[in-house]
Scaffold this active site. Structure first.
Site, PDB file in Angstrom:
ATOM      1  N   LYS A 152     -44.425  82.267  50.495  1.00  0.00           N
ATOM      2  CA  LYS A 152     -45.826  81.859  50.339  1.00  0.00           C
ATOM      3  C   LYS A 152     -46.289  80.964  51.518  1.00  0.00           C
ATOM      4  O   LYS A 152     -45.272  80.242  52.066  1.00  0.00           O
ATOM      5  CB  LYS A 152     -45.784  80.898  48.969  1.00  0.00           C
ATOM      6  CG  LYS A 152     -47.163  80.637  48.549  1.00  0.00           C
ATOM      7  CD  LYS A 152     -47.212  79.847  47.312  1.00  0.00           C
ATOM      8  CE  LYS A 152     -46.467  78.431  47.152  1.00  0.00           C
ATOM      9  NZ  LYS A 152     -46.563  77.775  46.080  1.00  0.00           N
ATOM     10  N   LYS A 201     -47.340  74.348  53.877  1.00  0.00           N
ATOM     11  CA  LYS A 201     -47.181  73.383  55.062  1.00  0.00           C
ATOM     12  C   LYS A 201     -45.575  73.262  55.326  1.00  0.00           C
ATOM     13  O   LYS A 201     -45.396  72.509  56.213  1.00  0.00           O
ATOM     14  CB  LYS A 201     -48.056  72.090  54.837  1.00  0.00           C
ATOM     15  CG  LYS A 201     -49.379  72.435  54.973  1.00  0.00           C
ATOM     16  CD  LYS A 201     -49.624  72.030  56.505  1.00  0.00           C
ATOM     17  CE  LYS A 201     -51.047  71.962  56.508  1.00  0.00           C
ATOM     18  NZ  LYS A 201     -51.894  71.423  57.822  1.00  0.00           N
ATOM     19  N   LYS A 224     -35.627  68.544  44.479  1.00  0.00           N
ATOM     20  CA  LYS A 224     -35.602  67.432  45.400  1.00  0.00           C
ATOM     21  C   LYS A 224     -34.342  66.538  45.460  1.00  0.00           C
ATOM     22  O   LYS A 224     -33.834  66.076  46.419  1.00  0.00           O
ATOM     23  CB  LYS A 224     -36.992  66.751  45.439  1.00  0.00           C
ATOM     24  CG  LYS A 224     -38.170  67.383  45.701  1.00  0.00           C
ATOM     25  CD  LYS A 224     -39.319  66.530  45.715  1.00  0.00           C
ATOM     26  CE  LYS A 224     -40.729  67.413  46.254  1.00  0.00           C
ATOM     27  NZ  LYS A 224     -41.865  66.579  46.180  1.00  0.00           N
TER      28      LYS A 224
END
Length: 334
Positions: free
Chosen positions: A197, A200, A114
């Site tokens: 995968k 969301k 990140k």
């Protein structure tokens, strides 16, 4: 003989869980609650790292709890609670932060990924300390096992390192948890990108089978799923990832073997197969959606379940925290 204790948490995701959440995690929770002393929580404090809208976080937390109940998590057979309802999580989290070296925290894969995407100046400190709070979540309940995906293995290793460090410095206090890695067979892929995968975080929601979607919406998504060249319905994750993904979904929800399903569709095309998959998914999820909406219509009952769960969890957590505080030299409140 006492049952082994298990602890697992799930973030209050945006609205509906998807099928990957269920088959990759929640289905296992339901099975483990029968054989283990199970503690399950909706980790709303972890969700704060993404700066969610307050109203949406509150709603998503309750929707997550309702879905867990509708999917079979049973408060009579486990302890179900919301993370922020047990203040000991934050308190032990700080102790874990003080035990963790800056270097080992910097090496956590999620933080590295990140920070590389957004830069150190824009990433929140909560993302950096997230694994320490996760360690506190686990160690508070003296968990023997923690069901996690492969991507969380590093966090379990850190938790074990911190528990060992504390035990060596202050005396035996924490149980060393074992990672209970979810079996690869339960992995479900995106309907539009069958090599990725189901998540969301995908660019489009059209590849997600969402539990709270209408039956019509989910049937349409399955019938529009990406398939492969040819017409043969057979499992081959390399050559036919789209059909293989649908076969996995069909098999897992129906309880039938992949070989048996393949045999049923010999000489038939993808259209017939997709229609059959859609029917299985829709009928499997229909009662779950109905029950979730019923639970959300009765907030008094939902809040009672959460209050009871927080009380049960709090009793265990406060005992561990008191022992930790005593061991590290904090003066007990008189």
């Amino acid at each position: 003989m006492s049952k082994p204790r298990v602890l697992s948490g799930i973030q209050p995701t945006n609205g509906s869980f998807h099928l990957g959440n269920y088959l990759g995690a929640v289905k296992q929770w339901v099975e483990l609650q029968e054989s283990h002393d199970a503690f399950y929580c909706v980790v709303d404090l972890h969700a704060l790292t993404s700066a969610p809208d307050p109203k949406e976080l509150r709603e998503n937390t309750l929707v997550s709890v309702a879905q867990l109940l509708a999917l079979g998590v049973d408060p009579e057979h486990c302890t179900l609670f919301v993370q922020s309802h047990v203040v000991a999580h934050n308190q032990l989290g700080w102790v874990m932060e003080c035990l963790t070296g800056f270097g080992e925290a910097s090496r956590m894969t999620q933080f590295k990924d990140k920070s590389q995407k957004v830069g150190n100046e824009r990433i929140g400190v909560g993302v950096f300390t997230y694994p320490m709070l996760m360690a506190a979540d686990i160690l508070l309940y003296q968990a023997d096992q923690v069901p996690v995906g492969e991507d969380q293995r590093q966090h379990i290793e850190l938790t074990r390192d911190l528990a060992t460090r504390f035990n060596s410095t202050y005396g035996k206090t924490f149980t060393l948890p074992e990672g209970f890695i979810v079996k690869e067979g339960a992995k479900i892929y995106d309907l539009q990108e069958p090599t990725a995968k189901m998540s969301k975080s995908a660019e489009s929601l059209s590849g997600l089978i969402e539990i709270l979607d209408t039956p019509e919406a989910n049937a349409k998504k399955i019938k529009s799923a990406v398939t492969d060249t040819g017409r043969e319905v057979r499992f081959d994750s390399t050559e036919k990832p789209g059909i293989s993904n649908l076969l996995t979904i069909f098999s897992t929800l129906s309880g039938r073997s992949i070989a048996e399903i393949e045999n049923d569709f010999v000489g038939k095309g993808y259209g017939d197969f997709k229609g059959a998959v859609a029917e299985v998914v829709v009928e499997y999820l229909r009662p779950v959606r109905t029950r979730t909406l019923e639970l959300l219509d009765d907030p008094t009952h939902l809040n009672l379940i959460l209050r009871t769960g927080a009380e049960k969890a709090g009793m265990v957590a406060s005992k561990t925290l008191a022992e930790v505080y005593e061991r590290i030299g904090l003066v007990a409140r008189g």
